[in-house]
Write a protein that holds these residues in place. Structure first.
Motif, short mmCIF file in Angstrom:
data_model
loop_
_atom_site.label_atom_id
_atom_site.label_comp_id
_atom_site.label_asym_id
_atom_site.label_seq_id
_atom_site.Cartn_x
_atom_site.Cartn_y
_atom_site.Cartn_z
N ASP A 33 0.69 -1.18 0.10
CA ASP A 33 0.07 -0.01 0.06
C ASP A 33 0.93 1.18 -0.20
O ASP A 33 0.35 2.35 -0.29
N GLU A 34 2.10 1.21 0.39
CA GLU A 34 2.88 2.42 0.55
C GLU A 34 3.89 2.42 -0.78
O GLU A 34 4.66 3.31 -0.77
N GLY A 35 3.56 1.42 -1.86
CA GLY A 35 4.39 1.51 -2.93
C GLY A 35 5.88 0.88 -2.95
O GLY A 35 6.67 1.04 -3.74
N ARG A 36 5.81 0.10 -1.99
CA ARG A 36 6.99 -0.47 -1.76
C ARG A 36 6.98 -2.08 -2.09
O ARG A 36 5.97 -2.60 -2.03
N LEU A 37 8.22 -2.41 -2.66
CA LEU A 37 8.18 -4.08 -3.01
C LEU A 37 7.62 -4.74 -1.61
O LEU A 37 8.27 -4.60 -0.66
N SER A 38 6.66 -5.63 -1.76
CA SER A 38 5.98 -6.35 -0.75
C SER A 38 7.18 -7.26 -0.05
O SER A 38 6.91 -7.59 1.16
N LEU A 39 8.27 -7.66 -0.79
CA LEU A 39 9.20 -8.34 -0.33
C LEU A 39 10.05 -7.46 0.83
O LEU A 39 10.86 -8.13 1.80
N ARG A 40 9.81 -6.29 1.11
CA ARG A 40 10.48 -5.34 2.00
C ARG A 40 10.41 -5.94 3.46
O ARG A 40 10.79 -5.45 4.25
N SER A 41 9.18 -6.35 3.64
CA SER A 41 8.63 -6.79 5.08
C SER A 41 9.52 -8.12 5.75
O SER A 41 9.48 -8.03 6.86
N ARG A 42 10.73 -8.58 4.66
CA ARG A 42 11.44 -9.24 5.33
C ARG A 42 12.64 -8.60 5.86
O ARG A 42 12.75 -7.64 5.70
N THR A 43 13.18 -9.55 6.92
CA THR A 43 14.41 -8.98 7.71
C THR A 43 15.78 -8.72 7.32
O THR A 43 16.40 -8.33 7.61
N THR A 44 15.79 -9.70 5.92
CA THR A 44 17.05 -9.84 5.47
C THR A 44 17.25 -8.70 4.43
O THR A 44 16.23 -8.29 3.93
N ASP A 45 18.55 -8.47 3.60
CA ASP A 45 18.79 -7.75 2.85
C ASP A 45 18.80 -8.31 1.50
O ASP A 45 18.55 -7.67 0.34
N VAL A 46 18.55 -9.59 1.24
CA VAL A 46 18.53 -10.41 0.10
C VAL A 46 17.49 -11.39 0.25
O VAL A 46 17.27 -12.09 1.11
N TYR A 47 16.35 -11.45 -0.58
CA TYR A 47 15.44 -12.25 -0.82
C TYR A 47 15.60 -13.33 -1.79
O TYR A 47 16.06 -13.10 -2.81
N GLU A 48 15.55 -14.82 -1.38
CA GLU A 48 15.71 -15.77 -2.10
C GLU A 48 14.68 -16.74 -2.11
O GLU A 48 14.15 -16.73 -0.86
N ALA A 49 14.23 -17.09 -3.39
CA ALA A 49 13.18 -18.18 -3.22
C ALA A 49 13.39 -19.39 -4.24
O ALA A 49 14.09 -18.88 -5.37
N GLU A 50 12.96 -20.62 -4.10
CA GLU A 50 12.75 -21.43 -5.06
C GLU A 50 11.62 -21.36 -6.04
O GLU A 50 10.66 -20.87 -5.39
N VAL A 51 11.87 -21.37 -7.20
CA VAL A 51 10.44 -21.10 -8.01
C VAL A 51 10.78 -22.23 -9.18
O VAL A 51 11.40 -22.71 -9.56
N ASP A 52 9.30 -22.60 -9.27
CA ASP A 52 9.27 -23.59 -10.54
C ASP A 52 9.53 -23.26 -12.00
O ASP A 52 9.47 -21.90 -12.28
#
Length: 70
Positions: free
Chosen positions: A28-47
């Protein structure tokens, strides 16, 4: 396949949201929703079915904050 987003580099331009809306979103604030994470790098496994969208998101990111690893 793994996607990595450097949240220190990202400046919330939102181009990734248009390229891969199933993976990225702005809050809602126009920020990437991943910003809620506490780390500096977001990693995810993707199909593999999301590969095209993820590569497009990485390509259109103005700051190249997204990396896709196979």
């Amino acid at each position: 396949m793994k996607v990595e987003v450097d949240l220190n580099t990202c400046q919330d331009h939102g181009q990734c949201v248009y390229a891969a809306p199933d993976m990225f979103a702005l809050d809602d604030e126009g920020r990437l929703s991943l910003r809620s994470r506490t780390t500096d790098v977001y990693e995810a496994e993707v199909d593999e079915g999301s590969a095209g969208e993820l590569y497009e998101a990485a390509e259109v990111c103005p700051l190249q904050a997204i990396t896709v690893h196979e």
